[in-house]
Design an enzyme around this catalytic site. Sequence first.
Site, short mmCIF file in Angstrom:
data_model
loop_
_atom_site.label_atom_id
_atom_site.label_comp_id
_atom_site.label_asym_id
_atom_site.label_seq_id
_atom_site.Cartn_x
_atom_site.Cartn_y
_atom_site.Cartn_z
N GLY A 10 0.80 -1.09 0.01
CA GLY A 10 0.17 -0.09 -0.02
C GLY A 10 0.76 1.21 0.01
O GLY A 10 1.96 1.15 0.58
N ASP A 115 6.10 -5.49 5.54
CA ASP A 115 6.53 -6.85 5.82
C ASP A 115 6.32 -7.62 4.49
O ASP A 115 7.21 -8.64 4.23
CB ASP A 115 5.37 -7.60 6.76
CG ASP A 115 6.11 -8.66 7.54
OD1 ASP A 115 7.10 -8.73 7.96
OD2 ASP A 115 5.55 -9.96 7.14
N ILE A 138 2.25 2.95 6.83
CA ILE A 138 1.43 4.02 7.67
C ILE A 138 1.30 3.12 9.15
O ILE A 138 0.88 4.05 10.22
CB ILE A 138 0.37 4.48 7.23
CG1 ILE A 138 -0.79 3.48 6.92
CG2 ILE A 138 0.70 5.30 6.21
CD1 ILE A 138 -2.45 4.05 6.88
N ASP A 139 1.19 1.96 9.07
CA ASP A 139 0.58 1.14 10.23
C ASP A 139 1.71 1.17 11.43
O ASP A 139 1.41 0.87 12.50
CB ASP A 139 0.36 -0.28 10.05
CG ASP A 139 -0.79 -0.36 9.02
OD1 ASP A 139 -1.62 0.41 8.67
OD2 ASP A 139 -0.78 -1.45 8.08
O1 F6P Z 1 -0.87 -1.66 5.54
C1 F6P Z 1 -1.50 -0.28 5.13
C2 F6P Z 1 -2.88 -0.58 4.97
O2 F6P Z 1 -3.15 0.96 4.45
C3 F6P Z 1 -3.64 -0.97 6.07
O3 F6P Z 1 -3.70 0.01 7.21
C4 F6P Z 1 -4.85 -1.25 5.55
O4 F6P Z 1 -5.60 -2.12 6.47
C5 F6P Z 1 -4.24 -1.63 4.13
O5 F6P Z 1 -3.32 -1.20 3.94
C6 F6P Z 1 -5.54 -1.28 3.25
O6 F6P Z 1 -5.11 -2.05 2.10
P1 F6P Z 1 -5.61 -1.76 0.55
O7 F6P Z 1 -5.01 -0.63 0.01
O8 F6P Z 1 -5.48 -3.02 -0.44
O9 F6P Z 1 -7.20 -1.38 0.85
#
Ligand code: F6P
Length: 360
Positions: A10, A115, A138-139
């Site tokens: 992401g 990760d 961002i997490d």
């Molecule tokens: O890991 C980053 C993150 O933004 C998480 O906080 C969220 O759950 C996920 O990615 C969302 O993923 P996507 O962009 O596939 O909706």
Amino acid sequence: MKIGILTGGGDAPGLNAVIYALTRICTYKFNCEIIGYKFGYRGLYENNFVTLTPQSTSGILHKGGTILFSSNKDNLFDYLVDDGNGNMIKKDVSDVAVANMKKEGVDVLVVLGGDGTLTSARDFARKGVNVIGVPKTIDNDLASTDVTFGFDSAVNIVTENLGRIHTTAESHNRVFVVEVMGRNAGWIALLSGIAGSADVIIIPEIPYSLDKIVEKIKQRDAVGKNFSIIVVTEGAKEKGGQAVIGKVVSDSPDPIRFGGIGAKIAQDLEPLIEHEVRSVALGHIQRGGDTSPADRILSIRYAYAAANLIAEKKFGNMVCLKNGRMDSVSLEEVIGKPKIVAPVNELVNAASAMGISFGA
Ligand code: F6P
């Protein structure tokens, strides 16, 4: 030396800042050539890249997102390809990526990711590719570094939005449940909840009970505070309950996307209190827009540390921040080590001491 950069997973504010700084540092200080693969590992497989120069990356330092595009689907060690008869099968195509790098004369691959993306970086390092990792999400859920870039920007955005929710909640005597990202880690909710004066913070690490949330709202009612703000991490769960899954992205290596816990809490809570309850999921707004100044600086520090690792030929490592100082750690040690909020944590204690409820 020729360096290839890719951004995977992401997007997060700070990716462009790392690209910007690394391009400048590697060009001016180390006289390297730099290319950027598009759409993460897919670009490596398809040999789809652009040349990066100080001129072509000018003006991107502050911008969120990534000029190289990203994907959280493509694992070249288990990649969906046509078997030649029109059937899609999973196959290890990492040799194609290695051959592409050889063809273009790429000596070093710099991988910006969390990760999942760094797992493939480690696997390429095991194949003999000269890899350097840079921790993004961002997490903020990577144990091997004090903080990932993107996190500060997300906390700023959520804090600012909690301020907006406050004025409307107060005007209508409502209770608001604000759902934020973070997957199984409560860092965004914890920091923005404290900074944004939330009344209740619900995180995955501390399963909640509705009774405790109701207790806090009634305490506030009793002292004339007729509105309340609850911040909840998307991966949170009720005591004895399950996390709420928003979407299954079947072609992603990590297919579960959380979503919906805020709406669930709002629905469960409303019959138990004397307020209308609304829920708001901040969603991808938390990842968009400009990068915070602190994340710009952190990204530049990571880029500088990565360039120095390249110059010293210390491959197979990820740059990291340890007790405020730039350092590095083997990619072998980074993977599968999540950093979650310890239920007994200084910030949790401080927040509890200030009267913030964790719903437990
Ligand atoms: O890991 C980053 C993150 O933004 C998480 O906080 C969220 O759950 C996920 O990615 C969302 O993923 P996507 O962009 O596939 O909706």
